[in-house]
Scaffold this motif. Structure first.
Motif, PDB file in Angstrom:
ATOM      1  N   ALA A  55       0.837  -1.202   0.000  1.00  0.00           N
ATOM      2  CA  ALA A  55       0.000   0.000   0.000  1.00  0.00           C
ATOM      3  C   ALA A  55       0.876   1.258   0.000  1.00  0.00           C
ATOM      4  O   ALA A  55       0.586   2.229  -0.720  1.00  0.00           O
ATOM      5  CB  ALA A  55      -0.935  -0.002   1.205  1.00  0.00           C
ATOM      6  N   ILE A  56       1.959   1.235   0.768  1.00  0.00           N
ATOM      7  CA  ILE A  56       2.885   2.376   0.795  1.00  0.00           C
ATOM      8  C   ILE A  56       3.543   2.542  -0.574  1.00  0.00           C
ATOM      9  O   ILE A  56       3.669   3.656  -1.089  1.00  0.00           O
ATOM     10  CB  ILE A  56       3.946   2.201   1.900  1.00  0.00           C
ATOM     11  CG1 ILE A  56       3.287   2.296   3.280  1.00  0.00           C
ATOM     12  CG2 ILE A  56       5.077   3.214   1.759  1.00  0.00           C
ATOM     13  CD1 ILE A  56       4.175   1.843   4.420  1.00  0.00           C
ATOM     14  N   THR A  57       3.944   1.422  -1.185  1.00  0.00           N
ATOM     15  CA  THR A  57       4.563   1.468  -2.508  1.00  0.00           C
ATOM     16  C   THR A  57       3.588   2.042  -3.525  1.00  0.00           C
ATOM     17  O   THR A  57       3.949   2.896  -4.343  1.00  0.00           O
ATOM     18  CB  THR A  57       5.026   0.062  -2.935  1.00  0.00           C
ATOM     19  OG1 THR A  57       5.968  -0.414  -1.976  1.00  0.00           O
ATOM     20  CG2 THR A  57       5.651   0.075  -4.318  1.00  0.00           C
ATOM     21  N   ARG A  58       2.339   1.574  -3.485  1.00  0.00           N
ATOM     22  CA  ARG A  58       1.321   2.093  -4.420  1.00  0.00           C
ATOM     23  C   ARG A  58       1.146   3.603  -4.223  1.00  0.00           C
ATOM     24  O   ARG A  58       1.081   4.362  -5.192  1.00  0.00           O
ATOM     25  CB  ARG A  58      -0.010   1.381  -4.208  1.00  0.00           C
ATOM     26  CG  ARG A  58      -1.134   1.902  -5.109  1.00  0.00           C
ATOM     27  CD  ARG A  58      -2.418   1.156  -4.894  1.00  0.00           C
ATOM     28  NE  ARG A  58      -2.303  -0.233  -5.269  1.00  0.00           N
ATOM     29  CZ  ARG A  58      -2.405  -0.693  -6.520  1.00  0.00           C
ATOM     30  NH1 ARG A  58      -2.614   0.147  -7.506  1.00  0.00           N
ATOM     31  NH2 ARG A  58      -2.294  -1.965  -6.767  1.00  0.00           N
ATOM     32  N   LYS A  59       1.098   4.039  -2.979  1.00  0.00           N
ATOM     33  CA  LYS A  59       0.920   5.461  -2.692  1.00  0.00           C
ATOM     34  C   LYS A  59       2.112   6.267  -3.214  1.00  0.00           C
ATOM     35  O   LYS A  59       1.945   7.337  -3.809  1.00  0.00           O
ATOM     36  CB  LYS A  59       0.761   5.661  -1.182  1.00  0.00           C
ATOM     37  CG  LYS A  59       0.440   7.055  -0.761  1.00  0.00           C
ATOM     38  CD  LYS A  59       0.197   7.119   0.733  1.00  0.00           C
ATOM     39  CE  LYS A  59      -0.134   8.526   1.167  1.00  0.00           C
ATOM     40  NZ  LYS A  59      -0.384   8.616   2.605  1.00  0.00           N
TER      41      LYS A  59
END
Length: 100
Positions: A55-59
């Motif tokens: 999720a952090i990578t996607r953000k």
């Protein structure tokens, strides 16, 4: 008279021994299930951590993509911090000449 009373009584020792065996089996099963639950909880924590990282990578990727200039041609936009491959070829050293 005492012999007649003993004949009429049932010994509960075999019953208690059978209960001991069943209790031991149930206890072993419960212990095994607790171990499996602990292992599954560990795997779940790892999966949840992986999901958080994704999720952090996607953000991060989305935020970086928002900073890229808009596409004006059919080609994908190039990030401003990258170097086109064509300019890299001119900076490569020439191979050494063949030996004698």
């Amino acid at each position: 008279m005492r012999d007649q009373q003993a004949v009429g009584r049932v010994s509960i020792q075999p019953l208690l021994a059978a209960l001991d065996v069943q209790e031991d089996a149930a206890r072993a099963l419960a212990d095994g299930l607790r171990t499996q639950i602990e292992e599954l909880q560990s795997q779940l924590r790892e999966a949840e951590t992986r999901l958080e990282h994704l999720a952090i990578t996607r953000k991060t990727v989305t935020a970086l993509a928002d900073r890229l200039p808009a596409q004006t041609s059919g080609r994908p936009a190039r990030a401003p911090w990258t170097t086109p491959a064509s300019s890299l070829s001119s900076t490569r050293p020439s191979p050494p000449p063949p030996g004698p």
